[in-house]
Scaffold this motif. Structure first.
Motif, PDB file in Angstrom:
ATOM      1  N   SER A  25      39.849  46.362  43.641  1.00 21.72           N
ATOM      2  CA  SER A  25      39.865  45.481  42.641  1.00 21.72           C
ATOM      3  C   SER A  25      39.788  46.177  41.039  1.00 21.72           C
ATOM      4  CB  SER A  25      38.629  44.692  42.790  1.00 21.72           C
ATOM      5  OG  SER A  25      38.232  44.001  41.513  1.00 21.72           O
ATOM      6  N   GLN A  26      40.144  45.362  40.159  1.00 22.41           N
ATOM      7  CA  GLN A  26      39.896  45.982  38.745  1.00 22.41           C
ATOM      8  C   GLN A  26      38.527  45.598  38.057  1.00 22.41           C
ATOM      9  OE1 GLN A  26      41.879  48.571  37.491  1.00 22.41           O
ATOM     10  NE2 GLN A  26      42.957  48.423  39.462  1.00 22.41           N
ATOM     11  N   PRO A  27      37.832  46.472  37.475  1.00 24.52           N
ATOM     12  CA  PRO A  27      36.652  45.992  36.746  1.00 24.52           C
ATOM     13  C   PRO A  27      36.862  44.607  35.594  1.00 24.52           C
ATOM     14  CG  PRO A  27      36.872  48.316  36.691  1.00 24.52           C
ATOM     15  CD  PRO A  27      38.000  47.814  37.140  1.00 24.52           C
ATOM     16  N   ASP A  28      35.882  43.738  35.736  1.00 24.25           N
ATOM     17  CA  ASP A  28      36.135  42.463  34.875  1.00 24.25           C
ATOM     18  C   ASP A  28      34.372  42.511  34.477  1.00 24.25           C
ATOM     19  OD1 ASP A  28      35.960  40.126  33.544  1.00 24.25           O
ATOM     20  OD2 ASP A  28      37.230  39.208  35.136  1.00 24.25           O
ATOM     21  N   ARG A  88      37.532  38.087  45.107  1.00 27.72           N
ATOM     22  CA  ARG A  88      38.224  38.987  44.351  1.00 27.72           C
ATOM     23  C   ARG A  88      37.345  38.897  43.111  1.00 27.72           C
ATOM     24  NH1 ARG A  88      44.536  38.743  42.924  1.00 27.72           N
ATOM     25  NH2 ARG A  88      44.621  40.519  41.714  1.00 27.72           N
ATOM     26  N   GLN A  89      36.974  37.624  42.500  1.00 25.87           N
ATOM     27  CA  GLN A  89      36.314  37.754  41.145  1.00 25.87           C
ATOM     28  C   GLN A  89      34.881  38.592  41.298  1.00 25.87           C
ATOM     29  OE1 GLN A  89      36.462  33.529  40.435  1.00 25.87           O
ATOM     30  NE2 GLN A  89      37.940  33.796  38.894  1.00 25.87           N
ATOM     31  N   LEU A  90      34.238  38.449  42.391  1.00 28.06           N
ATOM     32  CA  LEU A  90      32.934  39.164  42.626  1.00 28.06           C
ATOM     33  C   LEU A  90      33.159  40.527  43.021  1.00 28.06           C
ATOM     34  CD1 LEU A  90      31.555  36.850  45.679  1.00 28.06           C
ATOM     35  CD2 LEU A  90      30.670  36.948  43.317  1.00 28.06           C
ATOM     36  N   ALA A  91      34.250  41.069  43.426  1.00 30.52           N
ATOM     37  CA  ALA A  91      34.355  42.530  43.492  1.00 30.52           C
ATOM     38  C   ALA A  91      34.672  42.945  42.266  1.00 30.52           C
ATOM     39  CB  ALA A  91      35.741  42.424  44.490  1.00 30.52           C
ATOM     40  N   ALA A  92      35.635  42.319  41.307  1.00 30.98           N
ATOM     41  CA  ALA A  92      35.672  42.742  39.967  1.00 30.98           C
ATOM     42  C   ALA A  92      34.473  42.779  39.114  1.00 30.98           C
ATOM     43  CB  ALA A  92      36.651  41.678  39.213  1.00 30.98           C
ATOM     44  N   THR A  93      33.540  42.141  39.342  1.00 34.92           N
ATOM     45  CA  THR A  93      32.286  42.219  38.696  1.00 34.92           C
ATOM     46  C   THR A  93      31.364  43.365  39.008  1.00 34.92           C
ATOM     47  OG1 THR A  93      30.988  40.544  39.927  1.00 34.92           O
ATOM     48  CG2 THR A  93      31.787  39.987  37.999  1.00 34.92           C
ATOM     49  N   TRP A  94      31.462  43.558  40.477  1.00 38.77           N
ATOM     50  CA  TRP A  94      30.857  44.925  41.198  1.00 38.77           C
ATOM     51  C   TRP A  94      31.616  45.834  40.709  1.00 38.77           C
ATOM     52  CZ3 TRP A  94      26.785  45.986  44.084  1.00 38.77           C
ATOM     53  CH2 TRP A  94      27.013  47.110  44.764  1.00 38.77           C
ATOM     54  N   ARG A  95      32.792  46.135  40.464  1.00 41.12           N
ATOM     55  CA  ARG A  95      33.482  47.262  40.178  1.00 41.12           C
ATOM     56  C   ARG A  95      32.836  47.850  38.650  1.00 41.12           C
ATOM     57  NH1 ARG A  95      37.977  49.690  42.016  1.00 41.12           N
ATOM     58  NH2 ARG A  95      37.144  51.180  40.590  1.00 41.12           N
TER      59      ARG A  95
END
Length: 124
Positions: A25-28, A88-95
């Protein structure tokens, strides 16, 4: 084989490996800020959110699994909020928080201001 060579057998585990979503994932950051806003609305400060929703083991760490559980509970309590709804969105916030992809974060990653206040109390 032990001689510095890699064979197809050595890489066989990759066929079965299911990496956590955050590794791909990419950070968001804006989405993370939306989550923090929802947590603030619910808990009045991020330290309280950390203690009640993330660091349930009280070891000053939260894992990817803790994060997913907290996000699911937050979605249930704030259905209309602009929150991540997919893995995918959860992963982006985690990153945004887990920059080294270790699979865990500390309070200092989640909310630096709360971390500094707590550290000052500990040093006092």
């Amino acid at each position: 084989t032990g001689f510095g060579l890699v064979s197809s057998k050595d890489l066989g585990f990759l066929e079965r490996w299911n990496p956590p979503a955050y590794l791909l994932s990419q950070p968001d950051a804006p989405l993370l800020e939306s989550m923090k806003s929802a947590l603030l609305a619910q808990h009045s400060n991020l330290l309280r959110a950390w203690m009640r929703d993330l660091d349930k083991a009280r070891n000053m760490r939260a894992t990817w699994e803790d994060w997913m559980d907290m996000c699911i509970r937050l979605l249930q309590k704030s259905p209309g909020a602009a929150l991540p709804k997919t893995e995918r969105q959860l992963a982006a916030t985690w990153r945004v928080l887990d920059k080294d992809c270790s699979g865990w974060i500390a309070l200092r990653h989640f909310d630096r201001a709360s971390f500094l206040c707590l550290a000052a109390v500990k040093r006092w």
